[in-house]
Write an enzyme that holds these catalytic residues in place. Structure first.
Site, PDB file in Angstrom:
ATOM      1  N   ASP A 161       0.829  -1.212   0.000  1.00 12.71           N
ATOM      2  CA  ASP A 161       0.000   0.000   0.000  1.00 12.71           C
ATOM      3  C   ASP A 161       0.858   1.254   0.000  1.00 12.71           C
ATOM      4  OD1 ASP A 161       0.932  -0.368   2.610  1.00 12.71           O
ATOM      5  OD2 ASP A 161      -1.058  -0.545   3.496  1.00 12.71           O
ATOM      6  N   ASP A 164       7.073   3.626   3.523  1.00 12.42           N
ATOM      7  CA  ASP A 164       7.392   4.698   4.458  1.00 12.42           C
ATOM      8  C   ASP A 164       8.882   4.580   4.822  1.00 12.42           C
ATOM      9  OD1 ASP A 164       7.294   6.678   6.363  1.00 12.42           O
ATOM     10  OD2 ASP A 164       6.053   5.568   7.777  1.00 12.42           O
TER      11      ASP A 164
END
Ligand code: 5GP
Ligand code: MG
Length: 181
Positions: free
Chosen positions: A106, A109
């Site tokens: 998704d 980071d």
């Protein structure tokens, strides 16, 4: 009814459902062209990538041989800041060994989740390994894993919707929104 986090906290839309849909179609085309004639195993990182993966694979060329595996990864718990420890369940060795693997994530980071999964897949022995991520945060990575297919580059903000949660809520939102803290 029980009280959960309210939608008001997550109401600044960053990416609309329409924008996401159009980009996922393009990504599907690109991946289909790159894997033409090959068998592809999409390894989906749960829970967050389930919506993206579901849209992405349905935008792959129907003539491609596509198999799917699912890996459970958790590092965030219910917090907005990563705990730093990535727990992985899966992948299925018999499905991934010797295959062309496309990890479906998704959001990238710190890069720790992708780092941990790539290491595990490489240990199992794969023919090739690439990553498709819906979102990539503009920030310094702690672990650098090349992401071949990026949907959108976004600023370093905490987002929810389109599979992404805050405290397990908001995954059902059709768009990506910035969580107000
Ligand atoms: P990394 O391991 O790259 O630091 O983080 C990746 C994982 O952390 C993602 O798969 C996702 O589950 C979670 N994550 C990172 N940033 C966000 C964010 O802005 N919102 C949500 N809901 N999850 C995030
Ligand atoms: Mg994730």
């Amino acid at each position: 009814m029980q009280d959960g986090p309210s939608l008001g906290r997550a109401s600044d839309t960053l990416l609309s459902a329409g924008e996401i849909g159009a980009r996922v179609v393009e990504m599907g085309r690109q991946i289909s062209a790159d894997y033409d004639g090959q068998t592809l195993v999409a390894v989906v990182i749960l829970r967050g990538a389930f919506v993206f993966a579901s849209d992405l694979v349905r935008n792959l060329d129907p003539h491609l041989d596509v198999k799917m595996d699912f890996v459970r990864a958790s590092s965030y718990g219910d917090r907005v800041v990563s705990s730093g420890v990535v727990e992985l369940q899966g992948p299925d060795r018999t499905l991934v060994s010797g295959q062309h693997i496309l990890i479906v994530e998704d959001v990238v980071d710190t890069g720790r989740t992708l780092g941990a999964l790539s290491r595990q897949l490489n240990t199992l022995g794969v023919a090739s390994l690439e990553v498709a991520a819906l979102l990539s945060k503009d920030r310094a990575r702690e672990v650098d894993v090349p992401v071949r297919y990026v949907g959108f580059h976004i600023p370093d903000v905490f987002v929810v919707g389109y599979g992404l949660d805050y405290g397990q809520s908001f995954r059902h939102l059709p768009d990506v929104r910035v969580l107000r803290t």
